[in-house]
Design a protein around this motif. Structure first.
Motif, PDB file in Angstrom:
ATOM      1  N   SER A   1     -16.786  44.230  41.183  1.00 28.32           N
ATOM      2  CA  SER A   1     -16.751  43.130  42.154  1.00 28.32           C
ATOM      3  C   SER A   1     -16.305  41.853  41.473  1.00 28.32           C
ATOM      4  CB  SER A   1     -18.138  42.919  42.785  1.00 28.32           C
ATOM      5  OG  SER A   1     -18.601  44.095  43.406  1.00 28.32           O
TER       6      SER A   1
ATOM      7  N   PHE B   1     -22.164  55.930  45.334  1.00 27.33           N
ATOM      8  CA  PHE B   1     -21.878  54.490  45.311  1.00 27.33           C
ATOM      9  C   PHE B   1     -22.880  53.660  46.109  1.00 27.33           C
ATOM     10  CE2 PHE B   1     -17.649  56.388  44.551  1.00 27.33           C
ATOM     11  CZ  PHE B   1     -17.360  55.783  43.343  1.00 27.33           C
TER      12      PHE B   1
ATOM     13  N   ARG C   1     -11.398  56.817  44.800  1.00 28.05           N
ATOM     14  CA  ARG C   1     -11.135  55.391  44.699  1.00 28.05           C
ATOM     15  C   ARG C   1     -10.195  54.912  45.798  1.00 28.05           C
ATOM     16  NH1 ARG C   1      -7.897  51.947  39.951  1.00 28.05           N
ATOM     17  NH2 ARG C   1      -8.030  49.944  41.043  1.00 28.05           N
TER      18      ARG C   1
ATOM     19  N   ALA D   1     -16.222  43.386  46.539  1.00 31.68           N
ATOM     20  CA  ALA D   1     -15.928  44.636  45.848  1.00 31.68           C
ATOM     21  C   ALA D   1     -14.422  44.852  45.801  1.00 31.68           C
ATOM     22  CB  ALA D   1     -16.606  45.802  46.548  1.00 31.68           C
TER      23      ALA D   1
ATOM     24  N   ARG E   1     -14.036  50.959  43.539  1.00 33.27           N
ATOM     25  CA  ARG E   1     -15.141  51.896  43.355  1.00 33.27           C
ATOM     26  C   ARG E   1     -14.590  53.071  42.552  1.00 33.27           C
ATOM     27  NH1 ARG E   1     -18.665  53.250  48.481  1.00 33.27           N
ATOM     28  NH2 ARG E   1     -16.964  54.732  48.792  1.00 33.27           N
TER      29      ARG E   1
ATOM     30  N   TYR F   1     -15.739  62.323  45.754  1.00 32.55           N
ATOM     31  CA  TYR F   1     -15.789  60.885  45.487  1.00 32.55           C
ATOM     32  C   TYR F   1     -14.382  60.417  45.125  1.00 32.55           C
ATOM     33  CZ  TYR F   1     -20.819  61.733  45.085  1.00 32.55           C
ATOM     34  OH  TYR F   1     -22.128  62.100  45.339  1.00 32.55           O
TER      35      TYR F   1
ATOM     36  N   THR G   1     -19.043  50.320  40.650  1.00 31.07           N
ATOM     37  CA  THR G   1     -18.519  49.391  41.653  1.00 31.07           C
ATOM     38  C   THR G   1     -18.149  48.093  40.946  1.00 31.07           C
ATOM     39  OG1 THR G   1     -19.903  50.337  43.391  1.00 31.07           O
ATOM     40  CG2 THR G   1     -18.970  48.155  43.795  1.00 31.07           C
TER      41      THR G   1
END
Length: 710
Positions: free
Chosen positions: A410, A378, A325, A415, A418, A323, A408
């Motif tokens: 926004s 996510f 960003r 968005a 993340r 995972y 997440t």
């Protein structure tokens, strides 16, 4: 895995050490509390990492060979307006710059997972001076700490407890947080610092780890306080528990199984140790990319990127899901050299996160943002709750999570970030976000890291010159000098090629963005000159190998070569001595005439012209390199006075050394800034402001000296 006492009561003398994968609730004999200053997993830091504008790095001197052309150091150019602060600030300043992954690594590191190699664990034990902390107490703590850790780790590690370490003074002056944040050396040792003090009737234990295999420190400084009434017998046990809590296994990403899943081979996985005691499903690794550069191995933290364990290890490896960003490093082909370090995360903890944005006034809470949190990735249903950020940039969420939360962020339905957020402690992790549209934050940060890598490579060349000079001074080492010079040239050539490729990729991706590459282009040009100089060095060494086997002549030629290297490092006094020593040896007539001419030129240029000039030289060569600019008041002002004295004496040599050392000081100041947590600690904020002020003064001095030398 933790070292755990069997009884819940920490003062029960029946407690013994035994391997245990973790401590939950009341089972723990000691509950180590992390101190109030955690770095967090993001790697972007807080405070300086997202607030202050760092000074421009100085341009390195042109590495022309003395006598083959006049030296004209390039004038250090200031950063473009968006990096000076007149326009857009560095969108992720020093903390992120030091940590975000560059798009092209200089060279494959060819990592060895070391399946059958035990960890080398060095515990640096510092026990304060206090009448109650006697020599007998110190020896007992040292012995019990070693035995407890060795018993718990078994064949997985070799334990050494020491009382001295090169970084210990820095740790005592700056603290475990700042000192270890700035230490990014890659080596084979896990170094755990254990500091034991006695204050207000309690034993105070602080610990933190630096993992040499990844070049990273553990996220938190851990602290435990034990009352003196009955706790003296348990100090070593508590220290061992704190150390073991951050003993994270190290893995190497060895296979890509799918777009977001990898196989991680664990160091020590082939030893007779059940790894399931150390790694459980859903626990978390942080990621580091390693690359071989001319300055040695370089570790680059991938911020806000983690691997989550999908199943317990088998056959020395485990499957993990990736995972991230900023960017998907797994798309590169071939797979980059990635190591990962397991960090200590918690179960059934609330998410603690603070969002900030960078402004000219430093990091401030952003406008109200929407935050959605999930438990498993996510995508899918928002099963972890939704919230709006409050006035401090903190989303209030009381849902409990295990090990990792998927956030997440926004704004107005768009968005903007993340974030995989590991659950470390009860303090918020700080993350900088960009709320403006059409801003490629990662690209700006990659540009800054690219520039820093170029300067780091150039700095390594000065060290290489010194190393070659030292080898030439020892007859027994001269046979190896050609091979070392050739290896250095190979590394430097590779750096130039990879940095050029990275530059071209940045330019291609920038498209319509105003991404200023001019500063990096100038620095890369200087690196190319350094490569050309080292090419000449290699050619001269190769020619020397062809000389007739005349020991006296080889000795004289070695001194000439050594003198040339010392000149390149602006050590003109040493160069003069070596040239004169060579003239006393067996040089050919042509070589002798050339050296005599050079000696006359240097003697005239190096001649001191009065007491003020002599004092200025002494300051530049003896005092200036030893100063800590962040702590020494008026250090830059004194350096300017020395420079002005050299100007009055029309000295063009000593200012070259002043400029080289100033470049080293800039690099040190940048490292110091990277270890600060400005948003968390008021003292760090003041230190950061002082460092920034000193850096501005130093940058102006560098500019003036470089202009004088042109």
């Amino acid at each position: 895995m933790l070292i755990k006492a069997q009884q819940a009561n920490p003062h029960d003398d029946k407690s013994t050490f035994s391997p245990c994968p973790r401590t939950r609730g009341s089972e723990a004999s000691f509950s180590p509390r992390p101190c109030t200053r955690g770095r967090g997993v993001g790697g972007e830091g807080v405070g300086l990492g997202a607030s202050s504008v760092s000074p421009p790095l100085p341009q390195p001197l042109s590495p022309e060979y003395r006598g083959e052309g006049s030296r004209k150091p390039p004038l250090p150019q200031p950063l473009s307006p968006e990096y000076r602060g007149e326009g857009r600030k560095w969108v992720a300043v020093l903390g992120t710059v030091c940590l975000l992954l560059c798009s092209v690594s200089p060279a494959a590191a060819e990592l060895n997972p070391e399946l059958k190699t035990p960890y080398r664990v060095q515990v640096v034990l510092r026990i304060a001076k206090h009448r109650l902390l006697t020599d007998v107490f110190k020896e007992r703590v040292e012995r019990e700490l070693h035995d407890g850790l060795q018993s718990a780790l078994g064949e997985l590690a070799e334990i050494q407890v020491v009382r001295e370490h090169p970084l210990l003074k820095d740790v005592e002056e700056k603290g475990l947080q700042q000192a270890l944040d700035a230490w990014q050396e890659v080596n084979e040792i896990k170094t755990h610092f254990v500091l034991i003090d006695y204050s207000e009737g309690k034993y105070v234990i602080r610990t933190r780890q630096h993992d040499g295999l990844t070049g990273q420190a553990s996220p938190l400084v851990r602290e435990e306080r034990i009352a003196d009434a009955a706790g003296r017998e348990f100090v070593a046990r508590a220290a061992a528990l704190l150390v073991s809590r951050d003993f994270g296994l190290v893995g190497t990403v060895t296979q890509k199984l799918s777009d977001d899943t990898v196989r991680v081979t664990l160091k020590g996985g082939g030893l007779n140790v059940p790894l399931k005691d150390w790694i459980k499903k859903n626990e978390v690794f942080i990621l580091v990319q390693l690359a071989k550069t001319s300055g040695g191995m370089r570790a680059t933290r991938v911020p806000w990127a983690v691997l989550q364990v999908q199943e317990e290890p088998a056959d020395g490896a485990c499957t993990c899901k990736f995972y991230f960003r900023h960017r998907d490093i797994l798309t590169a082909a071939p797979l980059p050299d990635i190591r990962c370090l397991k960090i200590s995360t918690l179960e059934q903890k609330m998410l603690r996160l603070r969002l900030v944005q960078t402004t000219s006034r430093g990091p401030v809470p952003p406008p109200t943002l929407q935050v959605a949190v999930r438990r498993h990735g996510f995508d899918g249903a928002v099963d972890g709750g939704q919230a709006l950020t409050n006035a401090e940039g903190i989303p209030v969420n009381k849902v409990l999570f295990d090990h990792l939360a998927f956030v997440t962020v926004s704004r107005q339905g768009r968005a903007i970030a993340r974030l995989p957020v590991p659950l470390l402690d009860d303090r918020p992790q700080v993350c900088a976000v960009t709320v403006e549209e059409n801003v490629n934050e990662a690209l700006f940060v990659r540009r800054n890291l690219w520039l820093q890598d170029v300067y780091a490579s150039y700095a390594a060349q000065s060290n290489l010159l010194k190393e070659l000079s030292d080898m030439l001074s020892k007859a027994e080492a001269r046979s190896k000098v050609f091979d070392r010079a050739q290896a250095g040239l190979k590394d430097l050539t590779r750096d130039v090629e990879s940095f050029t490729q990275a530059r071209n990729e940045l330019a291609a991706e920038a498209k319509q963005l105003q991404l200023n590459l001019a500063d990096g282009d100038r620095a890369l040009g200087e690196l190319r000159k350094a490569r050309d100089y080292h090419q000449k060095v290699v050619e001269r060494f190769e020619q020397a190998k062809k000389e007739k086997d005349d020991p006296e002549r080889k000795e004289a030629l070695a001194k000439v070569q050594q003198a040339q290297l010392e000149e390149e490092n602006s050590e003109f006094g040493k160069a003069l001595e070596l040239y004169k020593a060579a003239l006393m040896g067996k040089l050919g007539e042509g070589d002798k005439t050339t050296v005599q001419t050079r000696v006359k030129e240097l003697e005239e240029a190096w001649r001191e012209k009065g007491d003020a000039h002599r004092r200025a030289r002494a300051f530049i060569y003896k005092t200036w390199p030893t100063l800590d600019l962040a702590k020494t008041k008026d250090a830059v002002a004194d350096a300017r006075k020395a420079f002005e004295a050299c100007q009055d004496a029309k000295d063009k040599l000593a200012p070259q050394k002043l400029l080289k050392i100033a470049s080293d000081h800039i690099n040190k100041l940048l490292k110091d800034l990277g270890g600060l947590q400005r948003d968390v600690n008021e003292d760090d904020q003041k230190t950061a402001e002082n460092i920034t002020k000193v850096s501005e003064e130093l940058t102006k001095l560098i500019k003036d000296v470089a202009a004088y030398l042109q």
